[in-house]
Design an enzyme around this catalytic site. Structure first.
Site, PDB file in Angstrom:
ATOM      1  CE1 TYR A  69      40.094  92.638  22.114  1.00 41.15           C
ATOM      2  CE2 TYR A  69      39.755  93.039  19.645  1.00 41.15           C
ATOM      3  CZ  TYR A  69      40.933  93.034  20.555  1.00 41.15           C
ATOM      4  OH  TYR A  69      41.408  94.063  21.134  1.00 41.15           O
ATOM      5  N   GLY A  91      31.783  89.074  12.130  1.00 40.17           N
ATOM      6  CA  GLY A  91      32.370  89.755  12.705  1.00 40.17           C
ATOM      7  C   GLY A  91      33.475  90.991  12.312  1.00 40.17           C
ATOM      8  CE  LYS A 115      41.291  95.498  24.049  1.00 42.44           C
ATOM      9  NZ  LYS A 115      42.834  95.700  25.596  1.00 42.44           N
ATOM     10  CB  SER A 125      40.422  97.151  20.006  1.00 46.98           C
ATOM     11  OG  SER A 125      40.665  96.747  18.489  1.00 46.98           O
TER      12      SER A 125
END
Length: 435
Positions: free
Chosen positions: A241, A389, A245, A194
């Site tokens: 998140y 975020g 990644k 990502s």
């Protein structure tokens, strides 16, 4: 991940219990096609999370490209019916060409279930005797030629609220899964990464290049032709998140460095939108979506009364956040391009990252206007403050993928919106005010 229907599977089903004791534990259901799994010449691509949004579109493009595929999906964020749609789309595609459709097998299981993964992978081992081995000693070789891994949780907001869930599935799960793959000598791996790995660098306003986030020392030429060297590391990751990644990329980089037989291509997605032009595959998660396009669609279908716009004070043309939106079919084809480059030896063994984006930025309001135009409907907005975020801008420099993978985007934002409206018309179009 996603779904499939019993009525379209003509062979025997076998059910095994799962040993996973963590989140989303469920039984392992194995649905085989009527073709013989023991065909020792047939090779497959394993797709973890192959019934989810990006996974299902990638599976369709794999079939169209002639690959046999094995799908592992625990249905935690997908539906069984997607498998039926995949089969039907694939069958229609090959029927019109008077060609046989490649094989597609589904295993409903959690990729963190070690016993289930070993059993599934064991179905695709072909034994043969090597002259270099002692008489009667067998060397095992897998018919799984490569793996595409989509099996991660992906909500930024949920990762902030439930970080352990994300570290357990995305990071710990990957470590154990790669250990199992290693034991089966499966060492070609395409990882669903990502653009969130770029963290606060995205706020610089410049297109993001792979060298802005590396895991080993790397030299490159900047836009002025000056050679620079960067060290491994990241800057200002904004949510768990994104951290998972980055951690997964770091683990895979270390793995490939330690074992040169591994070829790992980490594809850094920007913002996938749209759906297959048939309108039969789309973004339809089980939970409440947080990505922009499915949220917009909830407003179009009347599920949500308004679209919340988080932040209008970013340093962008209209004040709303800017993203690099890429049609999901273009993104899916990027995975096929990555596999082809690995199989053809056009990329060296080891770890390599690639941006999959268009190189063009569109704001939230640009997307709203494009959807309104495609749907002939008005989308009511509610302006709120910035969301925790989020970054203001995130746009790719996709030159590496264009050069090394022979891949680039082809579809526009307008095409994305048209295809989404086609999906809605087929499944759940509501009554909305006409513009």
């Amino acid at each position: 991940m996603d779904n499939h229907s019993d009525s379209d599977v003509s062979s025997q089903r076998r059910v095994h219990s799962s040993s996973v004791s963590s989140l989303d534990t469920q039984s392992t259901e194995i649905d085989d096609s009527c073709e013989d799994l023991q065909d020792s010449d047939r090779e497959y691509i394993l797709v973890v999370g192959g019934l989810g949004y990006i996974g299902s579109h990638t599976c369709l493009e794999l079939l169209k490209s002639g690959y046999n595929i094995v799908i592992i999906d625990n249905l935690s964020n997908s539906f069984r019916s997607v498998y039926t749609r995949l089969e039907n789309l694939g069958r229609n595609y090959f029927d019109t060409r008077c060609e046989p459709m490649p094989q597609i097998h589904l295993y409903v299981s959690d990729y963190r279930d070690e016993a289930a993964m070993k059993q599934i992978l064991g179905e695709y081992v072909r034994p043969h005797t090597s002259p270099q081995l002692l008489e009667g000693e067998a060397r095992l070789e897998s018919r799984i030629r490569g793996v595409i891994h989509f099996g991660a949780y992906k909500s930024v907001s949920e990762s902030i609220q439930q970080p352990l869930k994300y570290y357990a599935n995305n990071v710990a799960g990957l470590v154990e899964f790669c250990s199992i793959l290693n034991s089966f000598q499966i060492k070609t791996f395409v990882f669903s990464s990502s653009a969130t790995v770029y963290g606060s660098i995205a706020n610089s306003g410049m297109p993001l290049r792979e060298e802005h986030c590396t895991h080993q020392e790397e030299a490159f030429s900047d836009h002025e032709g000056v050679t620079k060297t960067v060290l491994g590391g990241c800057t200002g990751l904004t949510n768990p998140y994104g951290k998972t990644k980055w951690m997964c990329e770091a683990i895979l980089s270390d793995l490939a460095l330690a074992d040169p037989e591994w070829t790992v291509l980490a594809l850094r997605y920007f913002n996938p939108v749209g759906c297959d032009e048939s309108g039969l595959l789309g973004e339809d998660p089980r939970g409440v979506p947080t990505n922009l396009m499915p949220v917009v669609l909830r407003v179009l279908t009347g599920i949500s009364p308004v679209l919340d716009v988080f932040g209008t004070d970013y340093p962008t043309a209209d004040g709303t956040a800017v993203r690099d939106f890429i049609h999901v079919t273009d993104l899916a084809r990027g995975h096929i391009a990555a596999l082809a480059a690995a199989f053809d030896g056009r990329v060296p063994k080891g770890f390599r990252t690639y941006n999959l984006g268009s190189g063009k930025g569109h704001s939230v309001l640009d997307v709203v206007n494009a959807v309104e135009s495609a749907s002939s409907s008005k989308i009511p907005l509610r302006i709120l403050g910035r969301r925790e975020g989020d970054v203001g801008s995130c746009v790719a420099m996709p030159k590496r993928a264009e050069t090394e993978l022979d891949w680039k985007t082809e579809k526009s934002l307008e095409t994305c919106c048209r295809d989404v409206c086609n999906f809605l018309d087929k499944f759940k179009r509501p009554a909305m005010p006409v513009v």
